[in-house]
Every structure is written in C-alpha cells, then in structure tokens.
Design an enzyme around this catalytic site. Structure first.
Site, PDB file in Angstrom:
ATOM      1  N   ASP A  84       0.826  -1.036   0.075  1.00 29.74           N
ATOM      2  CA  ASP A  84      -0.157  -0.087  -0.011  1.00 29.74           C
ATOM      3  C   ASP A  84       1.006   1.314  -0.074  1.00 29.74           C
ATOM      4  O   ASP A  84       1.937   1.155   0.722  1.00 29.74           O
ATOM      5  CB  ASP A  84      -0.929  -0.067   1.178  1.00 29.74           C
ATOM      6  CG  ASP A  84      -2.027   1.196   1.284  1.00 29.74           C
ATOM      7  OD1 ASP A  84      -3.190   0.521   1.021  1.00 29.74           O
ATOM      8  OD2 ASP A  84      -1.776   2.230   1.208  1.00 29.74           O
ATOM      9  N   ILE A  85       0.309   2.269  -0.811  1.00 28.37           N
ATOM     10  CA  ILE A  85       1.225   3.342  -1.064  1.00 28.37           C
ATOM     11  C   ILE A  85       1.429   4.328   0.085  1.00 28.37           C
ATOM     12  O   ILE A  85       2.292   4.934   0.316  1.00 28.37           O
ATOM     13  CB  ILE A  85       0.900   3.991  -2.397  1.00 28.37           C
ATOM     14  CG1 ILE A  85       2.258   4.971  -2.731  1.00 28.37           C
ATOM     15  CG2 ILE A  85      -0.189   4.791  -2.143  1.00 28.37           C
ATOM     16  CD1 ILE A  85       1.786   5.494  -4.266  1.00 28.37           C
ATOM     17  N   ASN A 130     -12.857  -2.921   2.682  1.00 25.27           N
ATOM     18  CA  ASN A 130     -13.852  -1.880   2.730  1.00 25.27           C
ATOM     19  C   ASN A 130     -14.603  -2.151   1.145  1.00 25.27           C
ATOM     20  O   ASN A 130     -14.266  -2.089   0.057  1.00 25.27           O
ATOM     21  CB  ASN A 130     -13.369  -0.432   2.433  1.00 25.27           C
ATOM     22  CG  ASN A 130     -12.608  -0.101   3.837  1.00 25.27           C
ATOM     23  OD1 ASN A 130     -12.923  -0.657   4.901  1.00 25.27           O
ATOM     24  ND2 ASN A 130     -11.239   0.574   3.581  1.00 25.27           N
ATOM     25  N   GLN A 135     -14.699   2.547   0.866  1.00 25.80           N
ATOM     26  CA  GLN A 135     -14.089   2.058  -0.345  1.00 25.80           C
ATOM     27  C   GLN A 135     -13.531   3.343  -1.356  1.00 25.80           C
ATOM     28  O   GLN A 135     -14.519   4.049  -1.613  1.00 25.80           O
ATOM     29  CB  GLN A 135     -14.822   1.052  -1.252  1.00 25.80           C
ATOM     30  CG  GLN A 135     -13.875   0.384  -2.312  1.00 25.80           C
ATOM     31  CD  GLN A 135     -14.693  -0.661  -3.273  1.00 25.80           C
ATOM     32  OE1 GLN A 135     -16.040  -0.854  -2.525  1.00 25.80           O
ATOM     33  NE2 GLN A 135     -13.922  -1.565  -4.023  1.00 25.80           N
ATOM     34  N   HIS A 145     -10.175  -5.225  -2.912  1.00 25.98           N
ATOM     35  CA  HIS A 145      -8.821  -5.318  -2.460  1.00 25.98           C
ATOM     36  C   HIS A 145      -8.863  -5.367  -0.920  1.00 25.98           C
ATOM     37  O   HIS A 145      -9.559  -4.938  -0.342  1.00 25.98           O
ATOM     38  CB  HIS A 145      -8.048  -4.097  -2.656  1.00 25.98           C
ATOM     39  CG  HIS A 145      -8.698  -2.819  -2.381  1.00 25.98           C
ATOM     40  ND1 HIS A 145      -9.741  -1.963  -2.989  1.00 25.98           N
ATOM     41  CD2 HIS A 145      -8.481  -2.132  -1.209  1.00 25.98           C
ATOM     42  CE1 HIS A 145     -10.131  -0.943  -2.482  1.00 25.98           C
ATOM     43  NE2 HIS A 145      -9.197  -0.809  -1.175  1.00 25.98           N
ATOM     44  N   PHE A 146      -8.160  -6.504  -0.671  1.00 28.07           N
ATOM     45  CA  PHE A 146      -7.916  -6.782   0.711  1.00 28.07           C
ATOM     46  C   PHE A 146      -6.953  -5.837   1.266  1.00 28.07           C
ATOM     47  O   PHE A 146      -5.826  -6.230   0.789  1.00 28.07           O
ATOM     48  CB  PHE A 146      -7.737  -8.306   1.258  1.00 28.07           C
ATOM     49  CG  PHE A 146      -9.130  -9.080   0.942  1.00 28.07           C
ATOM     50  CD1 PHE A 146      -9.498  -9.476  -0.306  1.00 28.07           C
ATOM     51  CD2 PHE A 146      -9.927  -9.615   2.226  1.00 28.07           C
ATOM     52  CE1 PHE A 146     -10.652 -10.248  -0.448  1.00 28.07           C
ATOM     53  CE2 PHE A 146     -11.056 -10.255   1.953  1.00 28.07           C
ATOM     54  CZ  PHE A 146     -11.590 -10.771   0.922  1.00 28.07           C
ATOM     55  N   HIS A 147      -7.075  -5.502   2.326  1.00 29.25           N
ATOM     56  CA  HIS A 147      -5.911  -4.889   3.322  1.00 29.25           C
ATOM     57  C   HIS A 147      -5.249  -5.815   4.169  1.00 29.25           C
ATOM     58  O   HIS A 147      -6.126  -6.402   4.943  1.00 29.25           O
ATOM     59  CB  HIS A 147      -6.465  -3.396   3.935  1.00 29.25           C
ATOM     60  CG  HIS A 147      -6.983  -2.238   3.330  1.00 29.25           C
ATOM     61  ND1 HIS A 147      -6.198  -1.381   3.061  1.00 29.25           N
ATOM     62  CD2 HIS A 147      -8.077  -2.074   2.477  1.00 29.25           C
ATOM     63  CE1 HIS A 147      -6.953  -0.640   2.385  1.00 29.25           C
ATOM     64  NE2 HIS A 147      -8.245  -1.079   2.042  1.00 29.25           N
TER      65      HIS A 147
HETATM   66  P1  AMP Z   1      -9.950   1.796   0.383  1.00 27.70           P
HETATM   67  O1  AMP Z   1     -10.343   2.950   1.180  1.00 27.70           O
HETATM   68  O2  AMP Z   1     -10.184   0.461   1.089  1.00 27.70           O
HETATM   69  O3  AMP Z   1     -10.283   1.877  -1.219  1.00 27.70           O
HETATM   70  O4  AMP Z   1      -8.374   1.748   0.316  1.00 27.70           O
HETATM   71  C1  AMP Z   1      -7.470   2.074  -1.006  1.00 27.70           C
HETATM   72  C2  AMP Z   1      -6.071   1.817  -0.649  1.00 27.70           C
HETATM   73  O5  AMP Z   1      -5.399   2.010  -1.876  1.00 27.70           O
HETATM   74  C3  AMP Z   1      -5.671   2.845   0.470  1.00 27.70           C
HETATM   75  O6  AMP Z   1      -4.818   2.369   1.248  1.00 27.70           O
HETATM   76  C4  AMP Z   1      -4.385   3.472  -0.243  1.00 27.70           C
HETATM   77  O7  AMP Z   1      -3.358   4.057   0.349  1.00 27.70           O
HETATM   78  C5  AMP Z   1      -4.184   2.649  -1.708  1.00 27.70           C
HETATM   79  N1  AMP Z   1      -3.618   2.943  -2.977  1.00 27.70           N
HETATM   80  C6  AMP Z   1      -4.177   4.092  -3.795  1.00 27.70           C
HETATM   81  N2  AMP Z   1      -3.272   4.262  -4.824  1.00 27.70           N
HETATM   82  C7  AMP Z   1      -2.324   3.283  -4.731  1.00 27.70           C
HETATM   83  C8  AMP Z   1      -1.218   2.957  -5.446  1.00 27.70           C
HETATM   84  N3  AMP Z   1      -1.058   3.636  -6.644  1.00 27.70           N
HETATM   85  N4  AMP Z   1      -0.199   1.837  -5.091  1.00 27.70           N
HETATM   86  C9  AMP Z   1      -0.545   1.233  -3.936  1.00 27.70           C
HETATM   87  N5  AMP Z   1      -1.500   1.479  -3.262  1.00 27.70           N
HETATM   88  C10 AMP Z   1      -2.455   2.753  -3.216  1.00 27.70           C
END
Ligand code: AMP
Length: 140
Positions: free
Chosen positions: A30-31, A86, A93, A99-101
């Site tokens: 995750d970025i 989410n 979301q 996507h699973f965190h």
């Molecule tokens: P969500 O709120 O569950 O949709 O989480 C989206 C996640 O994607 C967040 O934790 C962001 O930090 C992550 N994210 C967004 N863009 C990127 C990217 N280019 N590379 C890696 N993670 C990302």
C-alpha cells in the site's frame, strides 16, 4: 467498465511494489501504509464488490492470504493483523476494485499509526436475529 488505479497496476501501466503474483491474484505494498508492512491483495478480475467476484478468483485470494500474512510476519516481526475489505462507498471504499488490506499490528507499538477500531455493537432481539439468519441462509 472504466479502469481503476489497480487495473492499471495489474496491466503494468502504473508502478507498484509487487510482493506476489499468480494467474488470478496480485499483491503489492500500500502506497500510504497504516502500519509497516501494509499490503493490498487484489484479484486480477475487475469489479468493485466482493459480492460480484467469481468463485475462482475468491478461491485464489483465499488460498494466498494466509501465505502473504506469514511472509509479512517473517519480514516485519509483526505479531498480529487486521485483514480488512472496504466494500462500497458507505464502507469507505476509495478504489473501486476489490482489495483486501493486510494491516500488521505490533504488540509493542500500541494502536499503530492509522487504524483505530470502533465497533459499536447492537443488541437485537434473539428471535429477530434468528429470523434474519434464516432469511440470509435461504438466499444461499
Ligand atoms: P480503500 O479505502 O479500501 O479503497 O483503500 C484504498 C487503498 O489503496 C488505500 O490504502 C491507498 O493508500 C491505496 N492506494 C491507492 N493508490 C495506490 C497505489 N498507486 N499503489 C498502492 N496503493 C495505493
């Protein structure tokens, strides 16, 4: 269906720090991690909601989630995890691709940087709970 950031990562059009990949699944850092070792695990199949995911993609993710957790634990020394999905705008979301965190927790670092858990349990009537359970079961 329009491309999301994650579709572009799958296609190699955007960079990511990849940690795992197979025919159906991709995992990358995750970025903006909530804790050290925060990894996202996604199906290559497009789609925003887990509810719409194919059984094959779901099985492929289920097969690798524990393996990735073990790798994170070995690499970081974390003790515990929150595994979080989410699903939908009201669930927070932001990227409309399933996507699973995997968010590591460190017993010796307290709450961690960015994830606070706020459960507000309700106390439904037992018969109402049973009826809703039966209603859900009838849909399966
Ligand atoms: P969500 O709120 O569950 O949709 O989480 C989206 C996640 O994607 C967040 O934790 C962001 O930090 C992550 N994210 C967004 N863009 C990127 C990217 N280019 N590379 C890696 N993670 C990302």
């Amino acid at each position: 269906m329009s491309d999301t950031i994650f579709t572009k990562i799958i296609k190699g059009e955007l960079p990511a720090h990849r940690v795992y990949q197979d025919d159906r699944v991709l995992a990358f850092m995750d970025i903006n991690p909530l804790a050290e070792g925060h990894v996202l695990v996604i199906p290559k199949e497009p789609g925003a909601s887990l509810a719409d995911l194919s059984d094959d993609s779901a099985a492929a993710i289920g097969r690798v989630l524990p393996r990735i957790c073990r790798a994170i634990r070995k690499a970081t020394g974390c003790t515990d995890f929150n595994v979080l999905l989410n699903d939908g705008e009201s669930a927070g979301q932001a990227v409309m691709h399933v996507h699973f965190h995997i968010i590591p927790r460190y017993a010796d670092k307290g709450e961690g940087a960015g994830l606070t858990k706020s459960w507000k349990p309700t106390k439904p009537d037992s018969e109402a709970l049973a009826e809703l359970g039966r209603k859900i079961a009838r849909q399966l």
